[in-house]
Motif scaffolding. Structure first.
Motif, mmCIF file in Angstrom:
data_model
loop_
_atom_site.group_PDB
_atom_site.id
_atom_site.type_symbol
_atom_site.label_atom_id
_atom_site.label_comp_id
_atom_site.label_asym_id
_atom_site.label_seq_id
_atom_site.Cartn_x
_atom_site.Cartn_y
_atom_site.Cartn_z
ATOM 1 N N GLY A 259 0.801 -1.217 0.000
ATOM 2 C CA GLY A 259 0.000 0.000 0.000
ATOM 3 C C GLY A 259 0.835 1.270 0.000
ATOM 4 O O GLY A 259 0.330 2.355 -0.312
ATOM 5 N N ALA B 38 -11.850 1.364 -1.313
ATOM 6 C CA ALA B 38 -11.215 1.607 -2.612
ATOM 7 C C ALA B 38 -12.181 2.212 -3.618
ATOM 8 O O ALA B 38 -11.809 2.463 -4.766
ATOM 9 C CB ALA B 38 -10.655 0.303 -3.157
ATOM 10 N N ALA C 132 -12.148 -3.140 2.823
ATOM 11 C CA ALA C 132 -11.065 -2.692 1.944
ATOM 12 C C ALA C 132 -11.601 -2.330 0.562
ATOM 13 O O ALA C 132 -11.221 -1.311 -0.019
ATOM 14 C CB ALA C 132 -10.008 -3.789 1.829
ATOM 15 N N THR C 133 -12.492 -3.158 0.046
ATOM 16 C CA THR C 133 -13.057 -2.913 -1.278
ATOM 17 C C THR C 133 -13.910 -1.652 -1.285
ATOM 18 O O THR C 133 -13.863 -0.848 -2.225
ATOM 19 C CB THR C 133 -13.906 -4.119 -1.731
ATOM 20 N N ALA D 250 -7.134 -4.712 3.925
ATOM 21 C CA ALA D 250 -7.140 -6.139 3.584
ATOM 22 C C ALA D 250 -5.951 -6.848 4.230
ATOM 23 O O ALA D 250 -6.081 -7.986 4.702
ATOM 24 C CB ALA D 250 -7.099 -6.321 2.068
ATOM 25 N N TYR E 168 -6.894 0.023 0.476
ATOM 26 C CA TYR E 168 -7.224 -1.378 0.199
ATOM 27 C C TYR E 168 -6.168 -2.316 0.793
ATOM 28 O O TYR E 168 -6.502 -3.282 1.492
ATOM 29 C CB TYR E 168 -7.348 -1.623 -1.302
ATOM 30 N N CYS E 169 -4.919 -2.048 0.497
ATOM 31 C CA CYS E 169 -3.834 -2.934 0.936
ATOM 32 C C CYS E 169 -3.710 -2.981 2.455
ATOM 33 O O CYS E 169 -3.509 -4.053 3.038
ATOM 34 C CB CYS E 169 -2.507 -2.486 0.322
ATOM 35 N N ILE F 57 -2.921 -4.007 -7.794
ATOM 36 C CA ILE F 57 -4.223 -4.443 -7.304
ATOM 37 C C ILE F 57 -5.275 -4.034 -8.332
ATOM 38 O O ILE F 57 -5.409 -2.855 -8.654
ATOM 39 C CB ILE F 57 -4.568 -3.809 -5.945
ATOM 40 N N LEU G 62 -5.830 -0.169 -9.027
ATOM 41 C CA LEU G 62 -5.920 0.831 -7.960
ATOM 42 C C LEU G 62 -4.602 1.598 -7.856
ATOM 43 O O LEU G 62 -3.530 1.045 -8.084
ATOM 44 C CB LEU G 62 -6.216 0.145 -6.621
ATOM 45 N N ASP H 94 -6.539 5.033 -2.826
ATOM 46 C CA ASP H 94 -7.401 3.856 -2.963
ATOM 47 C C ASP H 94 -6.595 2.572 -2.749
ATOM 48 O O ASP H 94 -7.028 1.665 -2.036
ATOM 49 C CB ASP H 94 -8.060 3.824 -4.350
ATOM 50 N N LYS H 95 -5.432 2.512 -3.377
ATOM 51 C CA LYS H 95 -4.586 1.328 -3.238
ATOM 52 C C LYS H 95 -4.058 1.202 -1.814
ATOM 53 O O LYS H 95 -4.027 0.103 -1.240
ATOM 54 C CB LYS H 95 -3.412 1.397 -4.221
ATOM 55 N N ILE I 274 -9.326 -4.261 -9.397
ATOM 56 C CA ILE I 274 -10.708 -4.536 -8.987
ATOM 57 C C ILE I 274 -11.635 -4.068 -10.091
ATOM 58 O O ILE I 274 -11.548 -2.927 -10.546
ATOM 59 C CB ILE I 274 -11.059 -3.828 -7.663
#
Length: 207
Positions: A32, A114, A110-111, A59, A55-56, A40, A47, A51-52, A42
């Motif tokens: 991240g 993002a 996480a999603t 998650a 998410y990282c 990543i 991402l 956002d990345k 989606i």
């Protein structure tokens, strides 16, 4: 005692799985903050930026919690704190359910963080939570000390599940990247199948 009858050897395999999963989770969190470490994607879009990172990190934290749970379970089995095959089997199934539950919740968070459609995230999270709770419920029935028709059904379902896990793990071994996880999966599924066909376990599950 054969190799696949020894619960402590299974504990060692679970510890290895836990350690590898912890490393993988830390790698995810680090991704991240490092642009080119991993990509990543989606819904077909890569991402980037915040956002990345979100998410990282989210998650990755979920994965890290799950990995630590696996590691601690492995230590309990390795030390003999959980030694009866029926208890090891039940606790493993419960651990899978709990880790799936945690992964589902953190994965959904996480999603959503993002920027993915909240509706799709909620549906996915609800399905994962329901499946996780069913698995945890099944685990509670494995070693509840009661023999019923339900135990027979659970025994059959577990045999099918671990055969599928064995096949998927063998296929994973074919890929260089997944060979270590694949070997661990093969060993775990063989241990669990061995436990399921153990005469004492079969008797306790009304088979």
């Amino acid at each position: 005692m054969s190799f696949f009858d020894d619960t402590q050897k299974l504990g060692l395999v679970l510890i290895i799985v836990g350690i590898l999963s912890i490393i993988s989770a830390i790698f995810m969190i680090a991704a991240g903050f490092v642009d080119d470490l991993i990509n990543i994607t989606i819904d077909g879009e890569d991402l980037d930026g915040n956002d990345k990172t979100l998410y990282c990190v989210i998650a990755g934290i979920g994965s890290l919690i799950g990995a630590i749970i696996y590691f601690l379970f492995g230590k309990q089995v390795r030390s003999g704190a959980i030694s009866a095959k029926i208890d090891v089997l039940a606790t493993y199934v419960r651990t899978v359910g709990v880790v799936m539950l945690i992964g589902g919740i953190f994965g959904a968070a996480a999603t959503a963080a993002a920027g993915v459609s909240l509706g799709a995230v909620i549906v996915s999270a609800i399905v994962t939570i329901i499946i996780s709770l069913i698995i945890i419920w099944i685990a509670s029935k494995i070693n509840d000390g009661k023999q019923s028709t339900g135990d027979k059904i659970i025994w059959v379902l577990l045999v099918i599940a671990f055969i599928i896990m064995l096949i998927l793990s063998i296929l994973e071994c074919i890929t260089i990247i997944g060979i270590i996880d694949g070997i661990c999966g093969v060993l775990i599924s063989l241990f669990m199948l061995g436990f399921l066909f153990d005469s004492e376990v079969k008797a306790q599950m009304n088979m």
